[in-house]
Scaffold this motif. Structure first.
Motif, PDB file in Angstrom:
ATOM      1  N   GLU A  69      50.834  57.389  44.273  1.00 17.71           N
ATOM      2  CA  GLU A  69      50.393  56.343  43.462  1.00 17.71           C
ATOM      3  C   GLU A  69      48.680  56.270  43.138  1.00 17.71           C
ATOM      4  O   GLU A  69      48.259  56.858  43.893  1.00 17.71           O
ATOM      5  CB  GLU A  69      50.484  54.972  44.084  1.00 17.71           C
ATOM      6  CG  GLU A  69      49.869  53.651  43.778  1.00 17.71           C
ATOM      7  CD  GLU A  69      50.165  52.585  44.184  1.00 17.71           C
ATOM      8  OE1 GLU A  69      49.623  51.480  43.935  1.00 17.71           O
ATOM      9  OE2 GLU A  69      50.669  52.495  45.424  1.00 17.71           O
ATOM     10  N   LEU A  70      48.517  56.251  41.873  1.00 14.65           N
ATOM     11  CA  LEU A  70      47.144  56.210  41.421  1.00 14.65           C
ATOM     12  C   LEU A  70      46.316  54.939  41.614  1.00 14.65           C
ATOM     13  O   LEU A  70      46.824  53.919  41.290  1.00 14.65           O
ATOM     14  CB  LEU A  70      47.106  56.559  39.933  1.00 14.65           C
ATOM     15  CG  LEU A  70      45.834  56.502  39.100  1.00 14.65           C
ATOM     16  CD1 LEU A  70      44.772  57.584  39.812  1.00 14.65           C
ATOM     17  CD2 LEU A  70      45.858  56.757  37.789  1.00 14.65           C
ATOM     18  N   LYS A  71      45.478  55.063  42.465  1.00 11.39           N
ATOM     19  CA  LYS A  71      44.630  53.943  42.713  1.00 11.39           C
ATOM     20  C   LYS A  71      43.057  54.316  41.900  1.00 11.39           C
ATOM     21  O   LYS A  71      42.436  54.771  42.593  1.00 11.39           O
ATOM     22  CB  LYS A  71      44.233  53.488  44.229  1.00 11.39           C
ATOM     23  CG  LYS A  71      45.445  53.259  44.978  1.00 11.39           C
ATOM     24  CD  LYS A  71      45.329  52.655  46.194  1.00 11.39           C
ATOM     25  CE  LYS A  71      46.810  52.444  46.830  1.00 11.39           C
ATOM     26  NZ  LYS A  71      47.056  51.173  46.813  1.00 11.39           N
ATOM     27  N   LEU A  72      43.398  53.596  40.967  1.00 10.78           N
ATOM     28  CA  LEU A  72      42.124  54.006  39.801  1.00 10.78           C
ATOM     29  C   LEU A  72      41.107  52.616  39.709  1.00 10.78           C
ATOM     30  O   LEU A  72      41.537  51.591  39.503  1.00 10.78           O
ATOM     31  CB  LEU A  72      42.733  54.260  38.230  1.00 10.78           C
ATOM     32  CG  LEU A  72      41.565  54.487  37.143  1.00 10.78           C
ATOM     33  CD1 LEU A  72      40.865  55.873  37.507  1.00 10.78           C
ATOM     34  CD2 LEU A  72      42.410  54.356  35.786  1.00 10.78           C
ATOM     35  N   SER A  73      39.873  52.977  39.796  1.00 11.15           N
ATOM     36  CA  SER A  73      38.850  51.907  39.662  1.00 11.15           C
ATOM     37  C   SER A  73      38.039  52.647  38.665  1.00 11.15           C
ATOM     38  O   SER A  73      37.334  53.666  38.684  1.00 11.15           O
ATOM     39  CB  SER A  73      38.004  51.908  40.979  1.00 11.15           C
ATOM     40  OG  SER A  73      36.956  51.084  40.908  1.00 11.15           O
ATOM     41  N   THR A  96      51.833  49.281  38.669  1.00 10.78           N
ATOM     42  CA  THR A  96      51.620  50.529  39.581  1.00 10.78           C
ATOM     43  C   THR A  96      51.829  51.770  38.763  1.00 10.78           C
ATOM     44  O   THR A  96      52.989  51.770  37.982  1.00 10.78           O
ATOM     45  CB  THR A  96      52.738  50.761  40.592  1.00 10.78           C
ATOM     46  OG1 THR A  96      52.504  49.288  41.392  1.00 10.78           O
ATOM     47  CG2 THR A  96      52.359  51.762  41.675  1.00 10.78           C
ATOM     48  N   LYS A 120      42.332  66.067  39.845  1.00 15.79           N
ATOM     49  CA  LYS A 120      42.629  65.513  41.226  1.00 15.79           C
ATOM     50  C   LYS A 120      43.619  66.366  41.634  1.00 15.79           C
ATOM     51  O   LYS A 120      44.825  66.318  41.040  1.00 15.79           O
ATOM     52  CB  LYS A 120      42.809  63.875  41.175  1.00 15.79           C
ATOM     53  CG  LYS A 120      42.743  63.388  42.324  1.00 15.79           C
ATOM     54  CD  LYS A 120      41.373  63.241  43.028  1.00 15.79           C
ATOM     55  CE  LYS A 120      41.469  62.477  44.392  1.00 15.79           C
ATOM     56  NZ  LYS A 120      40.217  62.234  44.892  1.00 15.79           N
ATOM     57  N   ALA A 127      49.038  57.981  48.095  1.00 19.59           N
ATOM     58  CA  ALA A 127      48.235  57.381  47.003  1.00 19.59           C
ATOM     59  C   ALA A 127      46.946  58.322  46.752  1.00 19.59           C
ATOM     60  O   ALA A 127      46.484  58.907  47.793  1.00 19.59           O
ATOM     61  CB  ALA A 127      47.915  56.107  47.578  1.00 19.59           C
ATOM     62  N   ALA A 129      43.052  58.120  45.122  1.00 15.40           N
ATOM     63  CA  ALA A 129      41.909  57.092  44.809  1.00 15.40           C
ATOM     64  C   ALA A 129      41.105  57.708  43.738  1.00 15.40           C
ATOM     65  O   ALA A 129      40.809  58.908  44.069  1.00 15.40           O
ATOM     66  CB  ALA A 129      41.314  56.330  45.898  1.00 15.40           C
ATOM     67  N   ASP A 131      37.694  57.039  41.455  1.00 19.19           N
ATOM     68  CA  ASP A 131      36.605  56.079  40.991  1.00 19.19           C
ATOM     69  C   ASP A 131      35.885  56.730  39.923  1.00 19.19           C
ATOM     70  O   ASP A 131      35.300  57.869  39.991  1.00 19.19           O
ATOM     71  CB  ASP A 131      35.657  55.822  42.353  1.00 19.19           C
ATOM     72  CG  ASP A 131      34.574  54.759  42.057  1.00 19.19           C
ATOM     73  OD1 ASP A 131      35.002  53.631  41.400  1.00 19.19           O
ATOM     74  OD2 ASP A 131      33.515  54.841  42.588  1.00 19.19           O
TER      75      ASP A 131
END
Length: 169
Positions: A69-73, A96, A120, A127, A129, A131
């Motif tokens: 899962e990509l947790k993009l900020s 998601t 990345k 997951a 992350a 940023d």
């Protein structure tokens, strides 16, 4: 894939989604395959047999090991997000998003800002992350003014020289 997708568009038969997912698997597009299988289960809920549903759920469990899962900020709204040069959305991202295993290139673009590119390593089954802080582009130019020897040169209402001036803006 395109022929199966077109057939699905024309017929809305969710069983065609299974064929699309098989093609995506063969192309090693696991994140797309996962989304397609989930859609197959959702759209086909009324017509799929219990065996069809179980087979699809088993595939989901297997494929989850090949995606994260990509947790993009991102600090700016309305920025375009690309994974491996394919647009996946606009910030803030909804829902998601999954990434395939391997090194993925994540690019965030917004007019007036420098593109942010992050390479990345994506492991499977977890997951990731990311940023991103976008940096405003600053455009500078050089201005050279030559006037009469005693002429006053002003910039934005401020006296900056007499006769000749050169500077960055």
């Amino acid at each position: 894939i395109s022929k199966f997708q077109r057939a699905y568009e024309l017929s809305s038969d969710p069983r065609l989604l299974f064929n699309i997912a098989v093609c995506q698997k063969n192309l090693r597009k696991y994140s797309k395959m996962l989304a397609t299988i989930r859609r197959y289960l959702e759209d086909g809920a009324a017509i799929l047999t219990a065996d069809d549903k179980q087979q699809a759920q088993d595939i989901v469990k297997t494929v989850e090991a090949f995606v994260s899962e990509l947790k993009l900020s991102v600090d700016e709204a309305d920025a375009e997000v690309f994974v491996d040069d394919e647009k996946i959305g606009i910030t803030p991202m909804k829902g998601t998003t999954f990434l395939d295993v391997g090194v993925r290139k994540i690019t965030v673009k917004k007019k007036g800002y420098a593109d942010a590119v992050v390479n990345k390593q994506v492991p499977g089954g977890g997951a990731v992350a990311v940023d991103v802080r976008l940096i405003k582009e600053i455009h500078r130019g050089k201005l050279q003014v030559t006037a009469g020897v005693n002429d006053i040169i002003t910039l934005d209402g401020k006296v900056i020289g007499r006769g000749k001036w050169e500077g960055s803006l």
